[in-house]
Design an enzyme around this catalytic site. Structure first.
Site, mmCIF file in Angstrom:
data_model
loop_
_atom_site.group_PDB
_atom_site.id
_atom_site.type_symbol
_atom_site.label_atom_id
_atom_site.label_comp_id
_atom_site.label_asym_id
_atom_site.label_seq_id
_atom_site.Cartn_x
_atom_site.Cartn_y
_atom_site.Cartn_z
ATOM 1 N N CYS A 307 46.128 40.845 33.656
ATOM 2 C CA CYS A 307 45.921 42.314 33.339
ATOM 3 C C CYS A 307 45.117 43.357 34.388
ATOM 4 O O CYS A 307 45.546 44.386 34.554
ATOM 5 C CB CYS A 307 45.541 42.156 31.894
ATOM 6 N N HIS A 355 41.154 42.298 28.231
ATOM 7 C CA HIS A 355 42.366 42.843 28.205
ATOM 8 C C HIS A 355 42.646 44.342 28.640
ATOM 9 O O HIS A 355 41.589 45.025 27.905
ATOM 10 C CB HIS A 355 43.414 42.256 27.239
ATOM 11 N N HIS A 367 51.375 46.900 30.877
ATOM 12 C CA HIS A 367 50.240 46.014 30.774
ATOM 13 C C HIS A 367 50.888 44.433 31.339
ATOM 14 O O HIS A 367 52.115 44.312 31.224
ATOM 15 C CB HIS A 367 49.536 45.930 29.785
#
Length: 395
Positions: A307, A355, A367
């Site tokens: 990420c 994240h 993402h």
């Protein structure tokens, strides 16, 4: 959001998710906490589907957290490796200078030996001493040395002192590097263990249970799409209100009493400006080009990403250097309300900030979700509204 940006129709984002066919099976295996009612307990001692789902979700979250720790240690180790290499290179150069200074003293000592009839010269005594500093401290010896001899001795002592100092620094840096490398191995093992445990749990599910997980995931995506559409409407209303306010200001007419209410919030984020918009467009163009590439923990491209590796690479394409980990990226810019997120902003998730995605507008983001999935575009509410930690404008 800037009025010149072409807006998308709210609510259509999820249908446009570009995910390879193989990702469908992967999505079922990584579904997180179910929003449905709990299943009845299993009578054979086997964990229920919801229990397995919850455990798998926790393991993937823990793996993602461990991945960010791994990324941080890896970056630290790389910097220390460069420092050690530079120190060792410096030590090598200083050792050569020390050897050159020793050769100069040797040459002088040989000349004195020949000219002095074979006796041990002051220079030779200095050169052969166990600790040259002991001879150096004998002022009467130094007083007898000629100018060239004195310069050679001074140079030797200087080179010896600097070389010893650099060797000590290199030794300490090597010890620190070894510790970091051990930490790196531990972090890597932690990630691998979490992923292995998650795969082991999923391997025990029946085809029927996996189908139920797929249904749960579909329901979650639909709910996430609904919330994304709501956010898009709110942002559109805010933009319209700002445009109307600007028009009234230009015409000199007083502001309407109800215009600001359409925006939905009294907190106004700082304007992004055309400079930010141009950079954000470059970052988003890069991110879109990565859609369909696999998530791989610790990866920074070009074939795969985790990420924070994706967001770092996207903004690098726009000329902005972001830190490597989510923990550092979250502090790299200005925090803005979710309702005022603009394309290019970074959206962070979970209390431990493990994240991140890059906002594209209309409640959607790009993402790299987690192991077993691919870079994709989906709602910022993919894991529930409460999962969003903050939104940061990085430049």
């Amino acid at each position: 959001m800037a009025s010149h940006r072409k807006s998308r129709t709210p609510g259509t984002g999820v249908t446009g998710i570009r995910t390879p066919a193989l990702a469908t099976a992967a999505l079922t295996s990584v579904a997180l906490l179910s929003q449905t009612a709990a299943a009845a307990p299993s009578d054979d001692g086997k964990p229920s589907l919801e229990e397995v789902e919850r455990k798998v979700g926790d393991l993937y979250r823990q793996a993602e957290s461990a991945t960010e720790e791994y990324n941080g240690v890896k970056e630290k180790t790389a910097k220390q490796r460069k420092q050690v290499d530079a120190l060792l290179d410096d030590v090598a150069k200083r050792t050569q200078k020390l050897n050159d200074a020793r050769d100069e003293l040797g040459s002088l000592a040989a000349t004195q030996y020949r000219n002095g009839g074979g006796g041990l010269s002051d220079t030779a005594a200095f050169l052969l001493a166990d600790t040259p500093q002991d001879v150096f401290d004998q002022r009467q010896v130094m007083d007898r040395l000629a100018g060239r001899q004195k310069d050679a001795v001074d140079d030797y002592v200087t080179q010896q002192s600097e070389t010893m100092k650099k060797r000590q620094e290199a030794t300490q840096s090597l010890e620190t590097l070894t510790e970091s490398q051990n930490d790196l191995k531990t972090a890597k093992a932690t990630v691998q263990k979490k992923l292995s445990d998650a795969r082991a749990l999923m391997s025990k599910l029946t085809a029927e249970e996996k189908a139920r997980l797929a249904a749960i995931e579909k329901n979650k995506q639909e709910e996430a799409a609904r919330k994304a559409a709501e956010l898009a409407e709110q942002q559109a209303a805010r933009e319209k209100a700002q445009e109307e306010a600007a028009a009234r200001q230009e015409s000199g007419s007083p502001a309407g009493s109800g215009s600001s209410g359409a925006a939905g919030s009294t907190t106004t984020a700082p304007s992004a400006g055309s400079g930010y918009t141009a950079k954000a467009e470059k970052a988003l163009a890069f991110a879109r080009a990565q859609i369909g590439k696999p998530y791989v923990w610790g990866a920074t491209g070009p074939g795969s990403y985790d990420c924070s590796g994706l967001t770092q690479a996207a903004w690098k394409a726009a000329g902005v250097s972001l830190p490597r980990t989510t923990y550092d990226q979250v502090n790299w810019g200005t925090t803005v309300p979710v309702s005022q997120a603009q394309p290019g902003d970074l959206v962070f998730f979970y209390d431990d900030v493990t994240h991140v995605g890059i906002y594209v507008g209309n409640g959607m983001m790009i993402h790299a979700p987690k192991p077993g999935t691919y870079v994709r575009e989906e709602s910022v509410f993919y894991d529930g509204e409460s999962a969003i930690h903050s939104v940061v404008r990085p430049a």
